[in-house]
Design a protein around this motif. Structure first.
Motif, PDB file in Angstrom:
ATOM      1  N   ASP A  67       0.822  -1.209   0.000  1.00  0.00           N
ATOM      2  CA  ASP A  67       0.000   0.000   0.000  1.00  0.00           C
ATOM      3  C   ASP A  67       0.855   1.258   0.000  1.00  0.00           C
ATOM      4  N   LEU A  68       2.081   1.167   0.512  1.00  0.00           N
ATOM      5  CA  LEU A  68       2.937   2.344   0.655  1.00  0.00           C
ATOM      6  C   LEU A  68       4.163   2.318  -0.245  1.00  0.00           C
ATOM      7  N   CYS A  69       4.559   1.123  -0.689  1.00  0.00           N
ATOM      8  CA  CYS A  69       5.836   0.986  -1.400  1.00  0.00           C
ATOM      9  C   CYS A  69       5.701   0.109  -2.639  1.00  0.00           C
ATOM     10  N   GLU A  70       6.619   0.327  -3.567  1.00  0.00           N
ATOM     11  CA  GLU A  70       6.821  -0.582  -4.700  1.00  0.00           C
ATOM     12  C   GLU A  70       7.931  -1.559  -4.325  1.00  0.00           C
ATOM     13  N   VAL A  71       7.729  -2.826  -4.668  1.00  0.00           N
ATOM     14  CA  VAL A  71       8.756  -3.847  -4.425  1.00  0.00           C
ATOM     15  C   VAL A  71       9.282  -4.290  -5.787  1.00  0.00           C
ATOM     16  N   ASN A  72      10.550  -4.002  -6.042  1.00  0.00           N
ATOM     17  CA  ASN A  72      11.124  -4.177  -7.376  1.00  0.00           C
ATOM     18  C   ASN A  72      12.270  -5.181  -7.352  1.00  0.00           C
ATOM     19  N   GLN A  73      12.328  -6.013  -8.380  1.00  0.00           N
ATOM     20  CA  GLN A  73      13.440  -6.942  -8.534  1.00  0.00           C
ATOM     21  C   GLN A  73      14.609  -6.227  -9.208  1.00  0.00           C
ATOM     22  N   GLY A  74      15.823  -6.670  -8.904  1.00  0.00           N
ATOM     23  CA  GLY A  74      17.006  -6.083  -9.520  1.00  0.00           C
ATOM     24  C   GLY A  74      17.126  -6.425 -10.993  1.00  0.00           C
ATOM     25  N   VAL A  75      18.206  -5.963 -11.594  1.00  0.00           N
ATOM     26  CA  VAL A  75      18.452  -6.073 -13.029  1.00  0.00           C
ATOM     27  C   VAL A  75      18.747  -7.518 -13.445  1.00  0.00           C
ATOM     28  N   VAL A  76      18.271  -7.892 -14.628  1.00  0.00           N
ATOM     29  CA  VAL A  76      18.679  -9.148 -15.269  1.00  0.00           C
ATOM     30  C   VAL A  76      19.385  -8.774 -16.568  1.00  0.00           C
ATOM     31  N   SER A  77      20.680  -9.065 -16.646  1.00  0.00           N
ATOM     32  CA  SER A  77      21.408  -8.736 -17.875  1.00  0.00           C
ATOM     33  C   SER A  77      21.280  -9.852 -18.904  1.00  0.00           C
ATOM     34  N   GLY A  78      21.186 -11.094 -18.420  1.00  0.00           N
ATOM     35  CA  GLY A  78      21.193 -12.243 -19.319  1.00  0.00           C
ATOM     36  C   GLY A  78      22.593 -12.705 -19.654  1.00  0.00           C
ATOM     37  N   CYS A  79      23.593 -11.854 -19.386  1.00  0.00           N
ATOM     38  CA  CYS A  79      24.998 -12.179 -19.675  1.00  0.00           C
ATOM     39  C   CYS A  79      25.891 -11.333 -18.788  1.00  0.00           C
ATOM     40  N   ASP A  80      26.039 -11.681 -17.539  1.00  0.00           N
ATOM     41  CA  ASP A  80      26.910 -10.901 -16.649  1.00  0.00           C
ATOM     42  C   ASP A  80      28.371 -11.019 -17.070  1.00  0.00           C
ATOM     43  N   TYR A  81      28.805 -12.274 -17.312  1.00  0.00           N
ATOM     44  CA  TYR A  81      30.219 -12.516 -17.615  1.00  0.00           C
ATOM     45  C   TYR A  81      30.346 -13.821 -18.401  1.00  0.00           C
ATOM     46  N   VAL A  82      31.539 -14.100 -18.882  1.00  0.00           N
ATOM     47  CA  VAL A  82      31.803 -15.321 -19.645  1.00  0.00           C
ATOM     48  C   VAL A  82      31.866 -16.500 -18.672  1.00  0.00           C
ATOM     49  N   SER A  83      31.074 -17.534 -18.969  1.00  0.00           N
ATOM     50  CA  SER A  83      30.994 -18.696 -18.086  1.00  0.00           C
ATOM     51  C   SER A  83      30.972 -19.972 -18.915  1.00  0.00           C
ATOM     52  N   ASN A  84      30.961 -21.099 -18.225  1.00  0.00           N
ATOM     53  CA  ASN A  84      30.868 -22.390 -18.924  1.00  0.00           C
ATOM     54  C   ASN A  84      29.611 -22.478 -19.767  1.00  0.00           C
ATOM     55  N   ARG A  85      28.584 -21.755 -19.359  1.00  0.00           N
ATOM     56  CA  ARG A  85      27.297 -21.817 -20.047  1.00  0.00           C
ATOM     57  C   ARG A  85      27.332 -21.150 -21.421  1.00  0.00           C
ATOM     58  N   ASN A  86      28.198 -20.152 -21.592  1.00  0.00           N
ATOM     59  CA  ASN A  86      28.157 -19.415 -22.852  1.00  0.00           C
ATOM     60  C   ASN A  86      29.479 -19.363 -23.620  1.00  0.00           C
TER      61      ASN A  86
ATOM     62  N   LEU B 117      20.262  -4.527 -21.880  1.00  0.00           N
ATOM     63  CA  LEU B 117      20.033  -5.482 -20.806  1.00  0.00           C
ATOM     64  C   LEU B 117      18.745  -6.249 -21.041  1.00  0.00           C
ATOM     65  N   GLN B 118      18.710  -7.491 -20.583  1.00  0.00           N
ATOM     66  CA  GLN B 118      17.522  -8.315 -20.786  1.00  0.00           C
ATOM     67  C   GLN B 118      16.311  -7.716 -20.053  1.00  0.00           C
ATOM     68  N   TRP B 119      16.493  -7.400 -18.774  1.00  0.00           N
ATOM     69  CA  TRP B 119      15.462  -6.722 -17.987  1.00  0.00           C
ATOM     70  C   TRP B 119      16.145  -5.601 -17.216  1.00  0.00           C
ATOM     71  N   ALA B 120      16.076  -4.398 -17.755  1.00  0.00           N
ATOM     72  CA  ALA B 120      16.781  -3.264 -17.167  1.00  0.00           C
ATOM     73  C   ALA B 120      16.020  -2.656 -15.989  1.00  0.00           C
ATOM     74  N   ARG B 121      14.739  -2.964 -15.868  1.00  0.00           N
ATOM     75  CA  ARG B 121      13.863  -2.328 -14.865  1.00  0.00           C
ATOM     76  C   ARG B 121      13.824  -0.819 -15.123  1.00  0.00           C
TER      77      ARG B 121
END
Length: 398
Positions: A118-137, A245-249
């Protein structure tokens, strides 16, 4: 709703922190036994394990039968299992069966008509989809031609990593000012304190940026990872461009006054900060809906003992870990406080925050004062106050 309409729940057996499979990591097991027969009234036998260990066959048998000495067993009427319009299943029942219990405290809190949402928005942080190079990509990248190594930053640059720092320093001042934002991990959040000296940088590019023309170093950096960036679902369906970014918010969420919280924690660990503080999706950001909302009042309530009691029993958990996602955070009840109490809680929470930030002493007396204001605001009896003060989780809510 399907369970409620079509079945009775005969048993809910929550193994909690008891491990059924010896070699499986991170397991939290639960058994639900249903019956289609709704002709005769039957209570649900609700079993909750109260210890942390790997169970042998005999231990599991005792738990299933409901006669293990380290389990809590209660019988819950079927119409007392389901809570609210979304029919959340409450293992120990929605309404308490006894006075002066954790359940009776929850009853008083749930009667409030005011909630965080009722008083605040609750927001999720950023999703880049690719933070860094990993085994996955990494297999999708031309590592030799583009001088790419494992752990190289894509959207997130680690300034303690020499390669990432060199890349960051190759950006012009104009590029850094526009796109490079201080970035933090959820492990940098604690009760009343969060780190504000960043060692990571987020290349923040939202949908408002339609081209990287004029920003050649950022463009060249991201082009090295183009195959991975293009593979993201939102880039494939045209929702975003490959360099976004994938989800920049909404950018402003991360730039002003806010409360931040990790999405998994053993305690209610909320912290206030102001200014640029960007985070990924494993943290949530709480912002005021109106300028009249005092975030320090909200902070004091969220870090209170009563909020822990609520989140442990009526929020979402994985074993003993609180899972502080958007819905359970939004549903936290708030007491109807007079202006004097609101101001007092805000002043106390601000003083605690300053003390934690400066590492300057014990704040337990200040936190206890906030708890006492809230105990009285929710109308708790003396017995209920003592129960709330001593509650640490792992107990039946009665």
């Amino acid at each position: 709703s399907d369970f409620k309409n079509r079945t009775y729940i005969r048993k809910l057996i929550n193994f909690n922190e008891v491990r059924v499979f010896e070699s499986a990591l991170g397991q939290h097991n639960m058994i639900t036994v249903l019956t289609k027969n709704k002709e005769s009234k039957m209570p649900c036998m609700s079993v909750m394990c109260m210890e942390s260990l790997t169970a042998n066959a005999e231990k599991i048998k005792r738990i299933l039968q409901g006669n293990d000495e380290k389990t809590s067993v209660v019988l819950v009427d079927q119409d007392n299992l389901y809570d609210g319009g979304d029919d959340y299943i409450r293992q120990n029942g929605v309404n308490s069966q006894s006075e002066n219990s954790i359940g009776s405290i929850l009853d008083k809190m749930s009667s409030s008509t005011l909630h965080i949402s009722d008083l605040c928005e609750v927001n999720q942080g950023v999703v880049s989809g690719c933070d860094y190079v990993s085994n996955r990509n990494v297999s999708d990248l031309d590592t030799a031609h583009n001088d790419i190594q494992m752990k190289d930053g894509i959207f997130v640059l680690d300034l303690t990593n020499a390669r990432d720092r060199e890349r960051y320093e190759s950006f012009s001042e104009k590029e850094r000012q526009k796109f490079c934002k201080p970035f933090f991990k959820n492990s940098e959040i604690a009760r009343y304190h969060c780190n504000v000296k960043n060692t990571k940088v987020l290349i923040y590019i939202g949908k408002e940026t339609e081209s990287l023309t004029g920003y050649p170093n950022i463009e060249e950096h991201l082009n090295r990872f183009l195959p991975v960036l293009q593979r993201r679902r939102e880039a494939q369906n045209g929702s975003i461009k490959a360099f976004q970014l994938q989800w920049a918010r909404t950018k402003s969420i991360f730039e002003g006054d806010k409360i931040v919280v990790p999405y998994r924690t053993r305690e209610n660990a909320f912290a206030f900060n102001t200014g640029d503080w960007f985070c990924r999706s494993d943290a949530y950001v709480i912002t005021p809906k109106k300028k009249t909302v005092n975030l320090f009042t909200i902070l004091g309530i969220l870090n209170s003992q009563l909020s822990f009691v609520w989140l442990y029993n009526r929020g979402k958990r994985k074993g003993e870990i609180l899972e502080l996602f958007q819905v359970p955070l939004s549903e936290i009840p708030l007491p109807l406080l007079d202006e004097e109490s609101q101001v007092r809680i805000a002043n106390l929470a601000q003083t605690i925050t300053e003390s934690k930030n400066n590492k300057s002493g014990d704040t337990s007396d200040l936190e206890t004062e906030i708890d006492n204001i809230l105990f009285n605001a929710f109308g708790l009896s003396e017995e209920e106050k003592n129960l709330a003060r001593s509650f640490t989780g792992g107990e039946s809510n009665g």
